[in-house]
Design a protein around this motif. Structure first.
Motif, PDB file in Angstrom:
ATOM      1  N   ALA A  39      -1.184   4.270   6.492  1.00 24.59           N
ATOM      2  CA  ALA A  39      -0.519   5.336   8.204  1.00 24.59           C
ATOM      3  C   ALA A  39      -2.449   5.618   8.035  1.00 24.59           C
ATOM      4  O   ALA A  39      -2.404   5.525   9.296  1.00 24.59           O
ATOM      5  N   ASP A  40      -2.881   5.779   7.016  1.00 26.81           N
ATOM      6  CA  ASP A  40      -4.280   5.869   7.462  1.00 26.81           C
ATOM      7  C   ASP A  40      -4.910   4.536   8.365  1.00 26.81           C
ATOM      8  O   ASP A  40      -6.273   5.506   9.370  1.00 26.81           O
ATOM      9  N   ILE A  41      -4.985   4.134   7.803  1.00 28.33           N
ATOM     10  CA  ILE A  41      -5.692   2.629   8.685  1.00 28.33           C
ATOM     11  C   ILE A  41      -5.369   2.536   9.740  1.00 28.33           C
ATOM     12  O   ILE A  41      -6.180   2.088  10.443  1.00 28.33           O
ATOM     13  N   ALA A  76      -9.132  -5.691  -6.461  1.00 32.95           N
ATOM     14  CA  ALA A  76      -7.902  -5.766  -5.328  1.00 32.95           C
ATOM     15  C   ALA A  76      -7.361  -5.229  -4.882  1.00 32.95           C
ATOM     16  O   ALA A  76      -6.876  -5.314  -3.624  1.00 32.95           O
ATOM     17  N   GLU A  77      -7.448  -3.689  -4.966  1.00 30.30           N
ATOM     18  CA  GLU A  77      -6.810  -2.847  -3.831  1.00 30.30           C
ATOM     19  C   GLU A  77      -7.618  -2.048  -3.105  1.00 30.30           C
ATOM     20  O   GLU A  77      -7.024  -2.664  -2.159  1.00 30.30           O
ATOM     21  N   LEU A  78      -9.184  -2.995  -2.884  1.00 29.19           N
ATOM     22  CA  LEU A  78      -9.882  -3.035  -1.309  1.00 29.19           C
ATOM     23  C   LEU A  78      -9.532  -3.799  -0.797  1.00 29.19           C
ATOM     24  O   LEU A  78      -9.637  -3.405   0.314  1.00 29.19           O
ATOM     25  N   LEU A 119       0.746  -0.895  -0.504  1.00 26.07           N
ATOM     26  CA  LEU A 119       0.075   0.051   0.444  1.00 26.07           C
ATOM     27  C   LEU A 119       0.818   1.227  -0.132  1.00 26.07           C
ATOM     28  O   LEU A 119       1.996   1.446   0.552  1.00 26.07           O
ATOM     29  N   LYS A 120       0.119   2.026  -0.019  1.00 24.53           N
ATOM     30  CA  LYS A 120       1.320   3.306  -0.439  1.00 24.53           C
ATOM     31  C   LYS A 120       0.763   4.132   1.197  1.00 24.53           C
ATOM     32  O   LYS A 120       0.060   3.582   1.688  1.00 24.53           O
ATOM     33  N   ALA A 125      -8.164  -4.442   2.795  1.00 23.42           N
ATOM     34  CA  ALA A 125      -8.681  -4.299   3.984  1.00 23.42           C
ATOM     35  C   ALA A 125      -7.904  -6.060   4.630  1.00 23.42           C
ATOM     36  O   ALA A 125      -8.178  -5.417   5.805  1.00 23.42           O
ATOM     37  N   ASN A 126      -7.392  -6.240   4.519  1.00 26.11           N
ATOM     38  CA  ASN A 126      -6.438  -7.195   4.772  1.00 26.11           C
ATOM     39  C   ASN A 126      -5.478  -6.815   5.724  1.00 26.11           C
ATOM     40  O   ASN A 126      -4.862  -7.098   6.816  1.00 26.11           O
ATOM     41  N   PHE A 127      -5.129  -4.975   5.063  1.00 31.02           N
ATOM     42  CA  PHE A 127      -4.342  -4.267   5.843  1.00 31.02           C
ATOM     43  C   PHE A 127      -4.629  -4.237   7.278  1.00 31.02           C
ATOM     44  O   PHE A 127      -3.750  -4.209   8.257  1.00 31.02           O
TER      45      PHE A 127
END
Length: 310
Positions: free
Chosen positions: A13-15, A143-145, A7-8, A149-151
């Motif tokens: 950081a937001d998550i 895939a991005e979503l 991820l970026k 969610a995995n992170f």
């Protein structure tokens, strides 16, 4: 095969911050994390469906009502999405309801539930959760979503930096992986991912999640072109060895793996070539947990150059 998506930094950081707020609200609990308490804190409803039972799936969708009104304007969109995306769980934003596929192995329920909690915490996911057939079913978007969610699920189940500090205090090996998996109440597979992420922060490290590698032990649906369920790479490995394929590494571990049904299948030093054409030594070991095999490759240094003198 699924390669990990990095991820970026801003998104990660937001998550991480959002997960931190959830854990702070719960008083930063000790492991293992109780997901029932998490759902209660977030006011999330919970239930089950069956992806293999068409009648039960449609019945579940038909019952999704609030105050007597149908929640979904197009229930068949949900049914089609479950099948097309091979979904193991669902999150329905309008109802704040998590649904798990009851046909999945019980060991996977914990991760699947945390994954859907992750979706619920990310506001930019709400408009794409099965609500737009032209958007959410695009593979790149999906895939991005899923990666986000995995992170979130990993940060939640492994209590953010708490697991990182514990893992990095231990030597990288399967014995310590098992200790961490039991302590945090998570599967060995999900713990394997996190261990590679943290053990491999500064050095190249790679992990393979596969069926049994030995030719005599492979299942009928084994695909030699895609032999790995997952090909897990630490950031330094991904940066240095981007040209190496899962098949290249899998073929090398087959050379040392025995046909034992469980436990250690063997270990060996393997040379891998980086993107600049230089060889590097890795210590590989494969361990079979009956239903799948985990292989860990740890960087040990550049290959020694041998100069022949006449």
């Amino acid at each position: 095969m699924a390669k990990g998506i990095f991820l970026k930094a801003r998104t990660a950081a937001d998550i991480d911050e959002r997960i931190g707020l959830v854990l702070d609200r719960l008083g930063n609990p000790e492991p293992p994390l109780n997901l029932k308490i998490v759902r209660s804190s977030l006011k999330l409803d919970f239930g089950y469906y069956s992806a293999t039972d068409e009648g039960l799936l449609q019945e579940t969708v038909a019952k999704l009502r609030v105050a007597g009104k149908q929640v979904l304007l197009n229930p068949m969109l949900l049914v089609r999405a479950v099948r097309k995306l091979d979904l193991r769980a669902l999150y329905l934003p309008d109802q704040r309801r998590i649904l798990l596929d009851k046909d999945q192995p019980v060991l996977k329920h914990r991760w699947n539930e945390a994954h859907e909690v992750g979706h619920s915490l990310l506001p930019w996911h709400q408009g794409a959760m099965l609500g737009d057939d032209d958007h959410c079913l695009i593979p790149a978007c999906h895939a991005e979503l899923e990666a986000e969610a995995n992170f979130a699920a990993a940060k939640l189940l492994f209590l953010r930096d708490r697991f990182r500090l514990e893992a990095r205090s231990l030597e990288p090996c399967f014995k310590n992986l098992e200790i961490l998996a039991e302590r945090y109440g998570n599967t060995k597979t999900s713990t394997f991912w996190r261990c590679i992420e943290y053990w491999g922060e500064e050095v190249p490290m790679v992990g393979l999640i596969t069926g049994h590698p030995h030719p005599s032990m492979r299942k009928a649906d084994f695909d030699p072109d895609e032999p790995c369920k997952h090909f897990v790479q630490s950031p330094p490995f991904a940066a240095m060895f981007s040209k190496i394929s899962e098949s290249d590494v899998f073929d090398r571990i087959v050379e040392y793996c025995g046909r034992q049904r469980g436990g250690s299948l063997g270990a060996a030093e393997i040379l891998l070539t980086d993107d600049n054409g230089n060889d590097h030594r890795f210590e590989f070991e494969s361990f079979c947990y009956h239903y799948q095999t985990l292989t860990l490759g740890i960087y040990s240094g550049p290959a020694s150059s041998i100069v022949q003198v006449a």
